[in-house]
Scaffold this active site. Structure first.
Site, mmCIF file in Angstrom:
data_model
loop_
_atom_site.group_PDB
_atom_site.id
_atom_site.type_symbol
_atom_site.label_atom_id
_atom_site.label_comp_id
_atom_site.label_asym_id
_atom_site.label_seq_id
_atom_site.Cartn_x
_atom_site.Cartn_y
_atom_site.Cartn_z
ATOM 1 N N SER A 126 35.216 38.777 51.547
ATOM 2 C CA SER A 126 36.378 39.088 50.727
ATOM 3 C C SER A 126 37.462 39.717 51.580
ATOM 4 O O SER A 126 37.178 40.409 52.569
ATOM 5 C CB SER A 126 35.920 40.084 49.656
ATOM 6 O OG SER A 126 37.033 40.668 49.032
ATOM 7 N N TYR A 151 31.471 48.215 46.859
ATOM 8 C CA TYR A 151 31.467 46.748 46.839
ATOM 9 C C TYR A 151 32.021 46.213 48.166
ATOM 10 O O TYR A 151 31.414 45.373 48.826
ATOM 11 C CB TYR A 151 32.304 46.217 45.666
ATOM 12 C CG TYR A 151 32.629 44.754 45.803
ATOM 13 C CD1 TYR A 151 31.648 43.792 45.599
ATOM 14 C CD2 TYR A 151 33.907 44.331 46.165
ATOM 15 C CE1 TYR A 151 31.938 42.441 45.756
ATOM 16 C CE2 TYR A 151 34.197 42.983 46.318
ATOM 17 C CZ TYR A 151 33.210 42.041 46.115
ATOM 18 O OH TYR A 151 33.502 40.715 46.284
ATOM 19 N N LYS A 155 30.161 44.056 51.409
ATOM 20 C CA LYS A 155 30.604 42.812 52.051
ATOM 21 C C LYS A 155 30.704 42.985 53.564
ATOM 22 O O LYS A 155 30.278 42.141 54.347
ATOM 23 C CB LYS A 155 31.964 42.373 51.491
ATOM 24 C CG LYS A 155 31.921 41.919 50.052
ATOM 25 C CD LYS A 155 31.185 40.604 49.944
ATOM 26 C CE LYS A 155 30.905 40.206 48.511
ATOM 27 N NZ LYS A 155 29.959 39.104 48.384
HETATM 28 P P1 NAD Z 1 29.940 35.656 39.582
HETATM 29 O O1 NAD Z 1 29.399 36.955 39.117
HETATM 30 O O2 NAD Z 1 30.535 34.732 38.581
HETATM 31 O O3 NAD Z 1 28.787 34.850 40.354
HETATM 32 C C1 NAD Z 1 27.771 35.494 41.095
HETATM 33 C C2 NAD Z 1 26.451 34.903 40.664
HETATM 34 O O4 NAD Z 1 25.398 35.532 41.408
HETATM 35 C C3 NAD Z 1 26.145 35.133 39.173
HETATM 36 O O5 NAD Z 1 25.755 33.892 38.591
HETATM 37 C C4 NAD Z 1 24.985 36.137 39.179
HETATM 38 O O6 NAD Z 1 24.122 35.931 38.087
HETATM 39 C C5 NAD Z 1 24.328 35.838 40.530
HETATM 40 N N1 NAD Z 1 23.607 36.970 41.115
HETATM 41 C C6 NAD Z 1 24.054 38.245 41.305
HETATM 42 N N2 NAD Z 1 23.095 38.978 41.887
HETATM 43 C C7 NAD Z 1 22.033 38.168 42.087
HETATM 44 C C8 NAD Z 1 20.734 38.344 42.644
HETATM 45 N N3 NAD Z 1 20.343 39.537 43.093
HETATM 46 N N4 NAD Z 1 19.901 37.295 42.698
HETATM 47 C C9 NAD Z 1 20.287 36.069 42.237
HETATM 48 N N5 NAD Z 1 21.480 35.846 41.679
HETATM 49 C C10 NAD Z 1 22.347 36.885 41.618
HETATM 50 O O7 NAD Z 1 30.983 35.958 40.759
HETATM 51 P P2 NAD Z 1 31.971 34.984 41.547
HETATM 52 O O8 NAD Z 1 33.355 35.377 41.225
HETATM 53 O O9 NAD Z 1 31.551 33.581 41.390
HETATM 54 O O10 NAD Z 1 31.707 35.469 43.033
HETATM 55 C C11 NAD Z 1 30.815 34.800 43.915
HETATM 56 C C12 NAD Z 1 30.777 35.543 45.232
HETATM 57 O O11 NAD Z 1 32.094 35.613 45.777
HETATM 58 C C13 NAD Z 1 30.288 36.980 45.123
HETATM 59 O O12 NAD Z 1 29.490 37.273 46.238
HETATM 60 C C14 NAD Z 1 31.558 37.784 45.153
HETATM 61 O O13 NAD Z 1 31.360 39.082 45.648
HETATM 62 C C15 NAD Z 1 32.411 36.955 46.101
HETATM 63 N N6 NAD Z 1 33.859 37.181 45.925
HETATM 64 C C16 NAD Z 1 34.415 37.013 44.688
HETATM 65 C C17 NAD Z 1 35.779 37.274 44.502
HETATM 66 C C18 NAD Z 1 36.394 37.137 43.139
HETATM 67 O O14 NAD Z 1 37.471 37.716 42.919
HETATM 68 N N7 NAD Z 1 35.804 36.398 42.194
HETATM 69 C C19 NAD Z 1 36.568 37.669 45.585
HETATM 70 C C20 NAD Z 1 35.975 37.804 46.844
HETATM 71 C C21 NAD Z 1 34.619 37.551 46.996
HETATM 72 N N1 UFG Z 2 46.121 44.333 37.614
HETATM 73 C C1 UFG Z 2 46.858 44.829 36.562
HETATM 74 N N2 UFG Z 2 46.281 44.881 35.323
HETATM 75 C C2 UFG Z 2 44.999 44.460 35.094
HETATM 76 C C3 UFG Z 2 44.249 43.941 36.190
HETATM 77 C C4 UFG Z 2 44.843 43.908 37.435
HETATM 78 O O1 UFG Z 2 48.010 45.228 36.723
HETATM 79 O O2 UFG Z 2 44.515 44.542 33.958
HETATM 80 C C5 UFG Z 2 46.760 44.242 38.948
HETATM 81 C C6 UFG Z 2 46.074 45.064 40.019
HETATM 82 O O3 UFG Z 2 46.574 46.379 40.003
HETATM 83 C C7 UFG Z 2 46.441 44.265 41.274
HETATM 84 C C8 UFG Z 2 46.474 42.812 40.791
HETATM 85 O O4 UFG Z 2 46.657 42.896 39.374
HETATM 86 O O5 UFG Z 2 47.739 44.609 41.713
HETATM 87 C C9 UFG Z 2 45.206 42.039 41.068
HETATM 88 O O6 UFG Z 2 44.075 42.764 40.587
HETATM 89 P P1 UFG Z 2 42.616 42.114 40.487
HETATM 90 O O7 UFG Z 2 41.725 43.154 39.892
HETATM 91 O O8 UFG Z 2 42.691 40.802 39.796
HETATM 92 O O9 UFG Z 2 42.240 41.795 41.996
HETATM 93 P P2 UFG Z 2 42.136 42.756 43.272
HETATM 94 O O10 UFG Z 2 43.157 42.279 44.246
HETATM 95 O O11 UFG Z 2 42.154 44.167 42.908
HETATM 96 O O12 UFG Z 2 40.651 42.422 43.790
HETATM 97 C C10 UFG Z 2 40.115 41.100 43.833
HETATM 98 C C11 UFG Z 2 38.609 41.156 43.538
HETATM 99 C C12 UFG Z 2 37.892 41.824 44.668
HETATM 100 C C13 UFG Z 2 38.227 41.169 45.968
HETATM 101 C C14 UFG Z 2 39.715 41.128 46.176
HETATM 102 C C15 UFG Z 2 40.025 40.333 47.406
HETATM 103 O O13 UFG Z 2 38.365 41.873 42.338
HETATM 104 O O14 UFG Z 2 36.500 41.651 44.464
HETATM 105 O O15 UFG Z 2 40.349 40.513 45.059
HETATM 106 O O16 UFG Z 2 41.371 40.374 47.694
HETATM 107 F F1 UFG Z 2 37.646 41.823 46.976
#
Ligand code: NAD
Ligand code: UFG
Length: 340
Positions: A126, A151, A155
């Site tokens: 991330s 979190y 990572k």
């Molecule tokens: P998500 O929660 O939709 O998907 C994660 C999946 O992993 C879920 O289906 C959950 O049931 C499964 N899981 C969690 N812990 C587990 C375990 N111990 N064993 C087996 N399965 C497990 O999340 P996502 O948005 O699809 O994110 C996928 C990956 O990308 C994550 O590692 C997350 O940290 C990373 N990531 C997501 C974002 C974002 O904003 N969505 C940003 C950066 C990185």
């Molecule tokens: N925000 C609002 N109102 C809300 C939610 C978010 O104003 O209800 C704003 C936040 O303050 C920020 C922007 O919208 O300025 C984006 O917020 P998000 O929570 O959607 O995303 P973040 O950038 O905080 O974080 C996300 C994921 C993290 C990941 C990161 C990587 O949640 O897991 O992107 O850039 F690590």
């Protein structure tokens, strides 16, 4: 010869979209998930959309015996490792749960891979590993480490574990993909992001306001040093993100080592711009109120994605309008997510 890929967390938001893109690219899949943050309905729809049967193993990545059985049963060539917990606020309240699930879980997975001789992995990292960057756009060689929550630290630590593993055994092929802000949904409107409870992230919150599930958007802070005072992020369509994983696995075939790529678009949008764009795409109002800054947030964050373009031949092609339209199609066709 078709490669067989294990997708951990493949029932989740990004994983389900990745399944479709890997299948379209001709890979065979096995999905492992413990369903702690997802619904099997998502996998059912992926099977329906693709017309493929996908073997599913319901197990936890911390369950070594289950992993050993999986690697014995299927000839896996590479692992795409999405499984993990991802709620920043929850990680502050429950750090041990996050370190156990994400770090201990990943270590157990890598141990099982090593024992099975499977040494190719793509890890979901991330942009959070960069902390508050000194400047934007962010390149992969920017300093990492100033993470602000458990979190983000989980990572970073997994990235470091993989770096040490590659240094100890030159056969490992590792891609660390640093995602910026994934949004959007599959064009069919059949799969998308289905957060449990109140969404923490911006896009699912906005779409729930538009569909009438929530009254208004809280904009966390309007006094940032950005053009309109609200936070700026690099939103990337989840299908573009998924395609980046296919390119990364293909690139790893070229040789061992650790490779790092930012997956972003290279352009940032503010919270208010996002709300406006969503109104346009949905034709529904998205009222908002300014509130205080959210703890741990940074002013702005966007990627320099040129390394991925240069080395992977990958570039995000879906713009903001498409991100909002696709999110809206998913939200309006499934107002209560997979429970609809
Ligand atoms: P998500 O929660 O939709 O998907 C994660 C999946 O992993 C879920 O289906 C959950 O049931 C499964 N899981 C969690 N812990 C587990 C375990 N111990 N064993 C087996 N399965 C497990 O999340 P996502 O948005 O699809 O994110 C996928 C990956 O990308 C994550 O590692 C997350 O940290 C990373 N990531 C997501 C974002 C974002 O904003 N969505 C940003 C950066 C990185
Ligand atoms: N925000 C609002 N109102 C809300 C939610 C978010 O104003 O209800 C704003 C936040 O303050 C920020 C922007 O919208 O300025 C984006 O917020 P998000 O929570 O959607 O995303 P973040 O950038 O905080 O974080 C996300 C994921 C993290 C990941 C990161 C990587 O949640 O897991 O992107 O850039 F690590």
């Amino acid at each position: 010869m078709k490669q067989t890929i294990l997708i951990t967390g493949g029932v989740g938001y990004i994983g389900s979209h990745a399944c479709l893109e890997f299948l379209a690219a001709g890979f065979r899949l096995v999905v492992l998930d413990n369903l702690c943050n997802s619904s099997l309905e998502s996998l059912r729809r992926v099977k329906e959309l693709s017309g493929h049967n996908i073997p599913f193993v319901e197990a936890d990545i911390r369950d070594r015996a289950a992993l050993d059985r999986l690697f014995a049963e299927y000839a896996i060539d590479a692992v795409i490792h999405f499984a993990g917990l991802k709620a920043v606020g929850e990680s502050v309240e429950k750090p041990l749960r996050y370190y156990d699930n994400n770090i201990a879980g990943s270590i157990t997975l890598f141990e099982a891979m090593q024992a099975a001789g499977v040494k190719t992995v793509v890890f979901s990292s991330s942009a959070t590993v960069y902390g508050d960057p000194a400047s934007v756009p962010i390149r992969e060689d920017f300093p990492v480490g100033a993470t602000t929550n458990p979190y983000g630290r989980s990572k970073l630590i997994i990235e470091q574990v993989l770096g040490d593993l590659a240094a100890s055994d030159p056969e490992w092929r590792i891609a660390l993909l640093r995602y910026f802000n994934p949004v959007g949904a599959h064009k069919s409107g059949r799969i998308g992001e289905d957060p449990r409870g109140t969404p923490n992230n911006l896009m699912p919150y906005i779409s729930q306001v538009a569909v009438g599930r929530r009254e208004y958007l809280n904009v966390w802070g309007n006094d940032y040093p950005t053009p309109d005072g609200t936070g700026v992020r690099d939103y990337i369509h989840v299908v573009d993100l998924a395609l980046g994983h296919v390119k990364a696995v293909e690139k790893l075939r070229e040789g061992p080592g650790v490779r790092i790529w930012n997956l972003g678009t290279g352009r940032g949008y503010s919270v208010v711009e996002m709300a406006r764009a969503f109104e346009q795409a949905s034709g529904r109002p998205v009222p908002y109120k300014f509130g205080p800054r959210r703890a741990g947030d940074i002013a702005q964050c966007w990627a320099d994605p040129s390394l991925a373009e240069h080395e992977l031949g990958w570039k995000a092609s879906r713009g903001l309008e498409e991100m909002c339209e696709d999110t809206w199609r998913w939200q309006s066709m499934n107002p209560n997510g997979f429970d609809s």
